[in-house]
Design a protein around this motif. Structure first.
Motif, PDB file in Angstrom:
ATOM      1  N   LEU A 118       0.827  -1.207   0.000  1.00  0.00           N
ATOM      2  CA  LEU A 118       0.000   0.000   0.000  1.00  0.00           C
ATOM      3  C   LEU A 118       0.863   1.260   0.000  1.00  0.00           C
ATOM      4  CD1 LEU A 118      -2.749  -1.090   2.553  1.00  0.00           C
ATOM      5  CD2 LEU A 118      -3.000  -0.881   0.073  1.00  0.00           C
ATOM      6  N   ALA A 119       1.965   1.238   0.745  1.00  0.00           N
ATOM      7  CA  ALA A 119       2.867   2.388   0.763  1.00  0.00           C
ATOM      8  C   ALA A 119       3.464   2.614  -0.622  1.00  0.00           C
ATOM      9  CB  ALA A 119       3.970   2.160   1.795  1.00  0.00           C
ATOM     10  N   GLU A 120       3.848   1.547  -1.292  1.00  0.00           N
ATOM     11  CA  GLU A 120       4.398   1.655  -2.638  1.00  0.00           C
ATOM     12  C   GLU A 120       3.368   2.241  -3.601  1.00  0.00           C
ATOM     13  OE1 GLU A 120       6.915  -1.431  -5.269  1.00  0.00           O
ATOM     14  OE2 GLU A 120       4.803  -1.980  -5.048  1.00  0.00           O
ATOM     15  N   ARG A 121       2.130   1.829  -3.441  1.00  0.00           N
ATOM     16  CA  ARG A 121       1.053   2.324  -4.299  1.00  0.00           C
ATOM     17  C   ARG A 121       0.833   3.828  -4.102  1.00  0.00           C
ATOM     18  NH1 ARG A 121      -4.437   1.846  -2.691  1.00  0.00           N
ATOM     19  NH2 ARG A 121      -5.938   2.017  -4.376  1.00  0.00           N
ATOM     20  N   ALA A 155      13.881  -1.058  -5.266  1.00  0.00           N
ATOM     21  CA  ALA A 155      14.159  -0.998  -6.704  1.00  0.00           C
ATOM     22  C   ALA A 155      12.863  -1.037  -7.505  1.00  0.00           C
ATOM     23  CB  ALA A 155      15.076  -2.156  -7.106  1.00  0.00           C
ATOM     24  N   GLU A 156      11.939  -1.874  -7.089  1.00  0.00           N
ATOM     25  CA  GLU A 156      10.654  -1.932  -7.777  1.00  0.00           C
ATOM     26  C   GLU A 156       9.930  -0.597  -7.680  1.00  0.00           C
ATOM     27  OE1 GLU A 156       7.414  -5.319  -7.850  1.00  0.00           O
ATOM     28  OE2 GLU A 156       7.075  -4.026  -6.116  1.00  0.00           O
ATOM     29  N   THR A 157       9.981   0.032  -6.508  1.00  0.00           N
ATOM     30  CA  THR A 157       9.341   1.332  -6.328  1.00  0.00           C
ATOM     31  C   THR A 157       9.969   2.375  -7.238  1.00  0.00           C
ATOM     32  OG1 THR A 157       8.869   0.759  -4.023  1.00  0.00           O
ATOM     33  CG2 THR A 157       8.683   3.079  -4.626  1.00  0.00           C
ATOM     34  N   LEU A 158      11.290   2.346  -7.381  1.00  0.00           N
ATOM     35  CA  LEU A 158      11.956   3.257  -8.318  1.00  0.00           C
ATOM     36  C   LEU A 158      11.404   3.078  -9.728  1.00  0.00           C
ATOM     37  CD1 LEU A 158      15.774   3.239  -7.418  1.00  0.00           C
ATOM     38  CD2 LEU A 158      14.242   5.220  -7.437  1.00  0.00           C
ATOM     39  N   GLY A 159      11.072   1.843 -10.076  1.00  0.00           N
ATOM     40  CA  GLY A 159      10.549   1.580 -11.411  1.00  0.00           C
ATOM     41  C   GLY A 159       9.202   2.203 -11.668  1.00  0.00           C
ATOM     42  N   LEU A 336       6.212 -13.483 -11.425  1.00  0.00           N
ATOM     43  CA  LEU A 336       6.045 -12.569 -10.295  1.00  0.00           C
ATOM     44  C   LEU A 336       7.379 -12.241  -9.625  1.00  0.00           C
ATOM     45  CD1 LEU A 336       2.775 -14.027  -8.713  1.00  0.00           C
ATOM     46  CD2 LEU A 336       3.040 -12.235 -10.440  1.00  0.00           C
ATOM     47  N   LEU A 337       8.445 -12.901 -10.071  1.00  0.00           N
ATOM     48  CA  LEU A 337       9.819 -12.616  -9.629  1.00  0.00           C
ATOM     49  C   LEU A 337      10.002 -12.796  -8.125  1.00  0.00           C
ATOM     50  CD1 LEU A 337      10.652  -9.471 -11.812  1.00  0.00           C
ATOM     51  CD2 LEU A 337      10.930 -11.901 -12.360  1.00  0.00           C
ATOM     52  N   ILE A 351       2.833  -5.098  -8.837  1.00  0.00           N
ATOM     53  CA  ILE A 351       3.517  -4.476  -9.973  1.00  0.00           C
ATOM     54  C   ILE A 351       3.966  -5.527 -10.972  1.00  0.00           C
ATOM     55  CG2 ILE A 351       5.485  -3.068 -10.668  1.00  0.00           C
ATOM     56  CD1 ILE A 351       3.197  -1.603  -9.216  1.00  0.00           C
ATOM     57  N   ALA A 352       4.595  -6.595 -10.482  1.00  0.00           N
ATOM     58  CA  ALA A 352       5.024  -7.664 -11.391  1.00  0.00           C
ATOM     59  C   ALA A 352       3.820  -8.290 -12.082  1.00  0.00           C
ATOM     60  CB  ALA A 352       5.803  -8.725 -10.616  1.00  0.00           C
TER      61      ALA A 352
END
Length: 759
Positions: A118-121, A155-159, A336-337, A351-352
């Motif tokens: 949720l924070a990433e979103r 790293a995913e969040t940076l993407g 989904l990595l 995200i994946a």
């Protein structure tokens, strides 16, 4: 109502579901542009005796456009109560970026789990207006974080952040040979979304030429780049095709991302590979027999290499990427990595999942209709992709988790005080909102049959079918009757013509081996069998408790549970195994009659159902024939599910001629004739299941003429109403109508690209 009236109403509301639905009333009653409501909401949040109202107050606080409200929300991101941190991260999605909250949200990403997702979103949303500021905050966190999984999440969040700052950092992470592989995977996958950044493209192209898993991820990223660069051409073709009458059949996509779906269904019953995995494979094949369906795409999880193998197209500069064989039913893995995880824990895969679903639908499309089932991360991700691509959605709507919430509420095991702690794991609040969001987006809604369908939907979901009847269709699920018929023929044949030799790969010999391992005094008893995931909703541990606590049952019958990964159990599976072990410690004599078979392929299970009905006669196993027979005829099937929306395994057991014990609500109550073909019981505790088992074994031991009449009645019902082909035929009509209807309100392509599940 004003705030005080709303609070009074919510405090007096007796049922948890009603509070969940009425929470928007609280948010709507606050002073949106002042601080007069903040003190009362703050008091609710701090009241530990009612966590349900505390959550409602957090989301109401997000509706107040006042600095004091924002400060309170920001402080909640650091609360010592995890569920408040989670809901604050969610609530901030609708707010403008706030500097002190950014660092706390980044810490949430580092912590991971549902709160991290949720924070990433929220950071993704905020990065639309302040990309560099968010990127610098994430970069700073990377500099101070040394563990691989948190670094991968960062790293995913940076993407998700545009601009050169994030792009430069991603290139560095993806290229750093000293970096953890999982971090490089996340960074490399994100580079595929930056088709306009030449440096990112150079990194992708360089690593796409290398072998190994990082090369596979780079090749997928390169595929994403190519899809993005060809987007204008696809758009022109779509516009042109819209003016041309349809001549080809439909392409239908369906998915369940929590399963490893293969054509042989070899992993059915392990982890979350439940009946839905079996259903989708057989339904996809059945749909292709219908007029007007050209292709079916079934998406499930898989490795980057498996995903590459399913993608079409020749790309000479991408080694190893070739055209797959022509298949009309395409199994398309979504990487989904991460290691496979349970449905309840899979939300960080959003995200994946979005990236993989978008790639598959674009590469294997054009897709005419996307059918979603369940309020999980796969459906959430797919709905977002469908909204962007303009693909209409059909959604199978069930009162899940609503039915579970209500059942637990009625049993007294879910309370307003304890709701927050339970919600941390089950995410009931989020999932109920997601169900509503998916229903609102759907061009058509499919419903399971229920005895009181209209009233259940009104009471559990707040949906009135009568307001829009053409928008809903009841479609029962179905089974492949031919599989059961073949299994019964083989099982009956073993009784009439016993074989002296078999092989260890023979399904019947596998079953015999499991029973042979029991003490000899347990041989020759009838068997109660249950097939399903080892998950608390499926009630496997409750079945063991019911059987073990009854001296007569445990003395005269054996019990076998089929499902779960016994060797490497997930957290959910371990929880059920621990409960089972506790029961066996209390009733040690039950240990001799319990078989934990683990997950088995669907075709094997079908043959075991036949053996449970007809028994295993002497002279059918390897070596010296046992005397008495290993399994007596007259076994039964038991389902201990807390809720069962329909029940594929129950239908298969009935088709095999077994007496069944089933939950007394939901789908089973529409096809199990109580006291005739089975028994409908209260599965919320062991007493109902125990009574059902006793009654079922008695009914299975009835005179042969009565047995034949019962079996004929059950099998005729299934052949007439519950076959996979009948299901496919009904769905084809829906798909055809949805695909040819003009898009408007309520269709996937009509909504905003900003997908909100909270409000």
């Amino acid at each position: 109502m004003d705030l005080h009236e709303t609070l009074l109403h919510l405090h007096e509301t007796p049922f948890i579901l009603d509070v969940l639905r009425a929470a928007d009333d609280l948010a709507g009653s606050v002073d949106r542009f002042g601080s007069s409501s903040i003190d009362e909401l703050r008091a609710l949040i701090r009241d530990e005796s009612d966590s349900l109202m505390a959550i409602a107050a957090v989301h109401a606080l997000a509706r107040i456009y006042d600095d004091e409200a924002e400060l309170e929300l920001s402080e909640l991101l650091s609360s010592d109560r995890a569920f408040l941190r989670e809901h604050a991260a969610w609530a901030f999605w609708t707010r403008l970026p706030r500097l002190d909250a950014i660092s706390r949200l980044v810490k949430g990403v580092i912590s991971g789990g549902f709160t991290g997702a949720l924070a990433e979103r929220t950071l993704q949303q905020w990065a639309l207006s302040t990309p560099d500021h968010i990127a610098l905050a994430v970069e700073g966190a990377l500099a101070g974080e040394s563990m691989p999984e948190p670094r991968a999440r960062l790293a995913e969040t940076l993407g998700l952040i545009g601009g050169r700052v994030a792009g430069r950092a991603l290139c560095y992470l993806a290229s750093d040979d000293e970096e953890f592989p999982v971090v490089r995977f996340a960074a490399m996958a994100a580079l595929g979304d930056r088709s306009g950044d030449n440096e990112c493209l150079r990194v992708v192209q360089r690593y796409a030429e290398l072998p190994g898993e990082l090369g596979d991820v780079a090749r997928l990223a390169a595929y994403d780049v190519e899809l993005a660069l060809n987007a204008p051409r696809r758009a022109r073709l779509a516009d042109d095709s819209a003016t041309v009458p349809r001549t080809a059949g439909l392409t239908v996509a369906q998915l369940f991302l929590h399963a490893d779906i293969d054509r042989g269904l070899t992993k059915a019953g392990a982890g979350d590979n439940g009946g839905i995995a079996t259903l989708l494979v057989r339904l996809g094949d059945a749909l292709l027999l219908e007029d007007g369906i050209d292709r079916v795409i079934t998406l499930s999880r898989g490795s980057p290499a498996a995903s590459l193998a399913a993608l079409p197209g020749e790309h000479s500069w991408l080694p190893g990427l070739t055209n797959p064989p022509e298949e009309r039913h395409i199994l398309a893995p979504v990487p989904l990595l991460t290691a496979p995880t349970s449905t309840a824990s899979a939300w960080p895969s959003r995200i994946a999942a979005e990236r993989g679903i978008r790639r598959a639908l674009l590469a294997l499309g054009p897709v005419d209709v996307l059918h979603l089932r369940m309020a999980d991360v796969g459906s959430m991700a797919a709905a977002t992709v469908a909204a962007h691509l303009g693909i209409p959605v059909v959604f199978t709507l069930a009162p899940d988790p609503h039915g579970v919430i209500h059942a637990l509420d009625m049993a007294g095991t879910l309370t307003r005080a304890g709701f927050g702690a339970v919600d941390e794991h089950e995410h009931y609040w989020f999932r109920t909102r997601l169900v509503q969001r998916l229903a609102d987006q759907a061009a058509h809604i499919v419903l399971f049959p229920r005895p009181e369908l209209h009233s259940d939907l009104r009471e559990l979901l707040g949906i009135d079918i009568e307001e829009k009847p053409g928008h809903f269709t009841v479609v029962p699920e179905g089974i492949d009757v031919s599989v059961i018929e073949t299994a019964l023929t083989e099982a009956r044949g073993r009784v009439s013509e016993p074989q002296t030799t078999t092989t260890t790969t023979d399904p019947f010999e596998q079953l015999d081996s499991l029973v042979r391992a029991l003490p000899s005094n347990r041989h020759g008893l009838p068997l109660a069998i249950s097939v399903g995931r080892l998950h608390h909703v499926k009630g496997m541990a409750t079945i063991v408790e019911a059987w073990a606590a009854d001296p007569h049952l445990r003395r005269t019958t054996n019990l076998m549970l089929v499902g779960g990964d016994i060797t490497n159990p997930s957290a959910d599976e371990r929880g059920q195994l621990d409960r089972i072990e506790a029961t066996l410690a209390e009733h040690p004599e039950a240990r001799d009659g319990l078989i934990l078979a683990g997950h088995r392929p669907n075709d094997v299970v079908a043959r075991w159902l036949g053996a449970v009905r007809f028994g295993t006669p002497a002279g059918t196993s390897l070596g010296t024939p046992p005397d008495p027979p290993l399994i007596a005829p007259g076994g039964v099937y038991v389902c201990g599910s807390l809720k069962e929306e329909f029940g594929i395994a129950l239908l298969e057991a009935m088709a095999a001629g077994l007496v069944v014990i089933a939950p007394n609500g939901g789908g089973p109550a529409t096809y199990v004739v109580d006291g005739v073909t089975g028994f409908l019981v209260d599965t919320r505790d062991s007493a109902g299941i125990r009574a059902g088992l006793s009654d079922a074994f008695a009914l299975a031991a009835a005179p042969e003429a009565d047995v034949q009449q019962r079996v004929a009645q059950a099998q005729a019902l299934i052949r007439d109403e519950f076959t996979i082909h009948a299901m496919a035929h009904a769905l084809t009509r829906i798909y055809r109508d949805v695909a040819t209807a003009p898009q408007g309100p309520g269709t996937a392509g009509s909504g905003s690209s900003r997908t909100e599940y909270a409000q």
